[in-house]
Design an enzyme around this catalytic site. Structure first.
Site, PDB file in Angstrom:
ATOM      1  N   CYS A  99      59.049  31.002  39.234  1.00 49.77           N
ATOM      2  CA  CYS A  99      58.077  29.909  39.275  1.00 49.77           C
ATOM      3  C   CYS A  99      58.809  28.587  39.079  1.00 49.77           C
ATOM      4  O   CYS A  99      59.798  28.519  38.350  1.00 49.77           O
ATOM      5  CB  CYS A  99      57.029  30.056  38.172  1.00 49.77           C
ATOM      6  SG  CYS A  99      55.809  31.322  38.528  1.00 49.77           S
ATOM      7  N   VAL A 100      58.300  27.543  39.713  1.00 50.13           N
ATOM      8  CA  VAL A 100      58.871  26.208  39.556  1.00 50.13           C
ATOM      9  C   VAL A 100      58.735  25.767  38.100  1.00 50.13           C
ATOM     10  O   VAL A 100      59.650  25.210  37.511  1.00 50.13           O
ATOM     11  CB  VAL A 100      58.145  25.206  40.485  1.00 50.13           C
ATOM     12  CG1 VAL A 100      58.633  23.796  40.250  1.00 50.13           C
ATOM     13  CG2 VAL A 100      58.348  25.601  41.934  1.00 50.13           C
TER      14      VAL A 100
END
Length: 195
Positions: free
Chosen positions: A102-103
Site C-alpha cells: 500500500c502507498v
C-alpha cells in the site's frame, strides 16, 4: 472455406481492460471475408460474481457507490467512510497486521467472536486509504469466514472507484482485501487446530 490461425487481440470491454483475448476465424460464406469471433478471454472475469452474491452489508455499500455516477462524488463518499471508521488501538499497529503493497501504512485486525462471525478493525495514516479500509471493515464485519472467503476481488470493480483512484491506490485496496482473506484463513486454521 478459409482457415486462419488464431490471433491475439485486446479485449474491448472496459471491465477486462488489459487482458488478452484469443480470436479464431469463423467459417464465412465468401472466402474473401473472415469474421473474427472471440473464443476465450484469458483473465479473471469481474462478472463472475453478482452484487446479489455478496454478503448483505457489502451489497449495501456497493449499491450506494453505484448510485453515485460522478467520480468526484464517489471520492467524497469514500472520505465520509473514513470518518466512520472506529479508532484502532496503537498496540495493534504490529507488523503481522500491516498490509504490504500500500502507498500508505494500513493495518487490519480480525476478531472471530463466539457467534462464528468475523469483526474487523483497521487504521491508516491517510484519510483516503482509511476510507477504503472503512469500506472493507463495514462490508465484511459480521460475516462468517466462509462468506468472506467467497467474495471475489471483482467486487472492487463494482464500486466504480477505479476512475477516482490512482493505480497504486487501486492496487493497495486489492492488497487490503486479500490480506483480510488471508487473515480469515488464519483464523479458520487456528480454530480447527491447524488442520
Amino acid at each position: 472455406m478459409l482457415a486462419a490461425a488464431p490471433s491475439q487481440g485486446t479485449c474491448l470491454r472496459s471491465r477486462h481492460a488489459g487482458c488478452r483475448t484469443q480470436f479464431v476465424a469463423a467459417p464465412v460464406v465468401r472466402p474473401c471475408l473472415q469474421r473474427l469471433v472471440r473464443r476465450q478471454c484469458v483473465c479473471m472475469s469481474t462478472a463472475a460474481q453478482k452484487v446479489s452474491d455478496l454478503p448483505g452489508s457489502l451489497q449495501k455499500i456497493v449499491g450506494s457507490f453505484q448510485m453515485v455516477p460522478d467520480p468526484m462524488a464517489r471520492y467524497k463518499q469514500l472520505l465520509f467512510y473514513a470518518a466512520k471508521l472506529p479508532p484502532m488501538a496503537v498496540e495493534q499497529h504490529q507488523p503481522e497486521n500491516k498490509v504490504e503493497g500500500c502507498v500508505s501504512q494500513v493495518w487490519v485486525v480480525p476478531e472471530l467472536r463466539d457467534d462464528g462471525k468475523v469483526y474487523w478493525t483497521a487504521d491508516s495514516d491517510s484519510q483516503l486509504t482509511k476510507g477504503l479500509a472503512a469500506l472493507l471493515v463495514l462490508g465484511l464485519s459480521g460475516c462468517s469466514p466462509a462468506e468472506i472467503l467467497s467474495v471475489q476481488p471483482g467486487f472492487i470493480e463494482m464500486l466504480g472507484l477505479k476512475q477516482s483512484l490512482t493505480p497504486s491506490r487501486n492496487n493497495g485496496f486489492l492488497n487490503m482485501f486479500l490480506k483480510m482473506q488471508k487473515l480469515t484463513l488464519g483464523l479458520l486454521s487456528s480454530t480447527n487446530g491447524g488442520s
